[in-house]
Write a protein that holds these residues in place. Structure first.
Motif, short mmCIF file in Angstrom:
data_model
loop_
_atom_site.label_atom_id
_atom_site.label_comp_id
_atom_site.label_asym_id
_atom_site.label_seq_id
_atom_site.Cartn_x
_atom_site.Cartn_y
_atom_site.Cartn_z
N LEU A 99 0.83 -1.21 0.00
CA LEU A 99 0.00 0.00 0.00
C LEU A 99 0.86 1.26 0.00
O LEU A 99 0.59 2.21 -0.75
CB LEU A 99 -0.93 -0.01 1.22
N ALA A 100 1.90 1.27 0.84
CA ALA A 100 2.76 2.45 0.90
C ALA A 100 3.54 2.64 -0.39
O ALA A 100 3.68 3.76 -0.90
CB ALA A 100 3.71 2.34 2.09
N ALA A 101 4.06 1.55 -0.96
CA ALA A 101 4.83 1.66 -2.19
C ALA A 101 3.96 2.12 -3.35
O ALA A 101 4.39 2.94 -4.18
CB ALA A 101 5.47 0.30 -2.52
N TYR A 102 2.74 1.63 -3.42
CA TYR A 102 1.84 2.06 -4.49
C TYR A 102 1.49 3.54 -4.35
O TYR A 102 1.47 4.28 -5.33
CB TYR A 102 0.57 1.22 -4.50
N GLY A 103 1.23 3.99 -3.13
CA GLY A 103 0.93 5.40 -2.92
C GLY A 103 2.10 6.29 -3.26
O GLY A 103 1.94 7.35 -3.90
N LEU A 104 3.31 5.88 -2.87
CA LEU A 104 4.49 6.70 -3.16
C LEU A 104 4.91 6.63 -4.62
O LEU A 104 5.69 7.47 -5.08
CB LEU A 104 5.65 6.24 -2.27
N SER A 105 4.43 5.64 -5.35
CA SER A 105 4.77 5.54 -6.77
C SER A 105 3.86 6.40 -7.65
O SER A 105 4.13 6.56 -8.83
CB SER A 105 4.70 4.08 -7.23
N MET A 162 10.08 -1.97 -3.98
CA MET A 162 8.74 -2.21 -4.50
C MET A 162 8.18 -0.96 -5.17
O MET A 162 7.50 -1.05 -6.21
CB MET A 162 7.82 -2.68 -3.38
N ARG A 163 8.44 0.21 -4.62
CA ARG A 163 8.00 1.46 -5.26
C ARG A 163 8.63 1.62 -6.64
O ARG A 163 7.95 1.99 -7.60
CB ARG A 163 8.38 2.64 -4.37
N ALA A 164 9.92 1.32 -6.74
CA ALA A 164 10.60 1.42 -8.04
C ALA A 164 9.99 0.46 -9.05
O ALA A 164 9.85 0.80 -10.24
CB ALA A 164 12.09 1.15 -7.86
N ILE A 169 5.75 0.11 -14.14
CA ILE A 169 4.51 -0.30 -14.81
C ILE A 169 3.98 0.88 -15.61
O ILE A 169 3.85 1.99 -15.08
CB ILE A 169 3.47 -0.77 -13.77
N PRO A 170 3.67 0.71 -16.88
CA PRO A 170 3.22 1.84 -17.72
C PRO A 170 2.01 2.54 -17.11
O PRO A 170 1.04 1.90 -16.69
CB PRO A 170 2.87 1.17 -19.06
#
Length: 299
Positions: A99-105, A162-164, A169-170
């Motif tokens: 969840l955190a990695a997706y939000g920061l990405s 994980m954020r990277a 992902i396009p």
């Protein structure tokens, strides 16, 4: 005229023989200690006495040490504690990290840059043992299993990797889902995670191995020895050589054999501590290159 890099050239026969020899020696240096530990754990008192310590030549084999360990004593209880902490901790850590990695990405997310800065700041500064202990005590988590899970629930390195990966992902894939009316949670669950199985498997393994091998938090926060995980038992009874009170019956006999030697019991604890990682790692190994190297390219 193009020149082939040195690392891309076909090795000579001497080079291939030298590489094979070096790899064989490295493999033997890793496997031979494991072989001695396993063989000693399966040996009788007579075989251990004849060897004068760790057994290298097989003699009479016995499973008495393992029967003694899993006879309802401290080792059985510690294995169950370690399995529970590892399972619950890995699930919580993966959920929070994803969840955190997706939000920061997502560049437009709320407080994206300040939160990313705080995460990266933890690479440089750690809280220290005394502040961590005071925090755990003030939260009332002392002598609780949560003290083994929550302090290390999120690792900055795993979060950044994980954020990277998510950033690779396009963006067009997520935009098309938003046009169709999908929410961010649905995009994450239906699109991003299925495309990120490799990195999720690798990060999950990192967390699981970390929880399984962790002992310092248990030594620091747990006063009740009945709540000790397996690694603390391994430290107390194998590394420090304290007497191990195993099995409730104290009569682990197999086919008329007597009590197993203490060294065999200690080595059996080492084997039990190694087995879960050895069984899980081959299933996740194929994801390492894709999950870590690709995820670390962009960040």
């Amino acid at each position: 005229m193009t020149t082939t890099p040195a690392w891309a050239e076909r090795p000579t026969r001497v080079g291939a023989l030298l590489k094979g020899t070096v790899l064989t020696l490295i493999t033997l240096s890793v496997l031979f200690p494991i072989y001695m530990v396993v063989l000693t754990s399966l040996s009788t008192q007579e075989t251990v006495t004849r060897a004068g310590g760790l057994v290298t030549v097989p003699g009479e084999l016995s499973f008495a040490a393992y029967a003694e360990l899993f006879d309802g004593g401290v080792v059985t209880r510690s294995v169950l504690v370690s399995l529970g902490v590892t399972g619950v901790g890995t699930a919580i850590s993966l959920s929070v990290t994803v969840l955190a990695a997706y939000g920061l990405s997502r560049p437009g997310s709320l407080l994206h840059r300040p939160m990313l800065f705080l995460v990266l700041l933890t690479f440089l500064f750690g809280p220290g043992m005394i502040p961590s202990y005071l925090l755990i005590s003030s939260l009332g988590l002392t002598d609780s299993y949560w003290a083994l899970i929550l302090p290390g629930a999120v690792t900055a390195f795993n979060l950044v990797v994980m954020r990277a990966f998510f950033m690779n992902i396009p963006e067009e894939v997520s935009d098309s889902a938003r046009i169709d009316g999908a929410s961010e949670f649905r995009i994450l669950w239906r699109i991003v995670l299925p495309m990120s199985k490799g990195v999720v498997a690798v990060i999950g393994l990192f967390y699981a191995v970390g929880y399984w091998n962790s002992f310092f938090n248990a030594v620091l926060y747990l006063n009740d020895s009945a709540k000790w995980p397996l690694q603390v038992v391994l430290r107390q009874y194998v590394l420090q050589g304290q007497a191990l009170v195993v099995g409730q019956s104290s009569t682990a006999t197999i086919a008329g054999q007597g009590l197993p030697p203490s060294l065999a019991i200690q080595m059996a604890i080492v084997v039990v501590a190694l087995l879960p990682v050895l069984f899980v790692y081959p299933f996740v190994q194929k994801h390492f290159t894709k999950g870590v190297i690709i995820g670390a390219v962009k960040g």
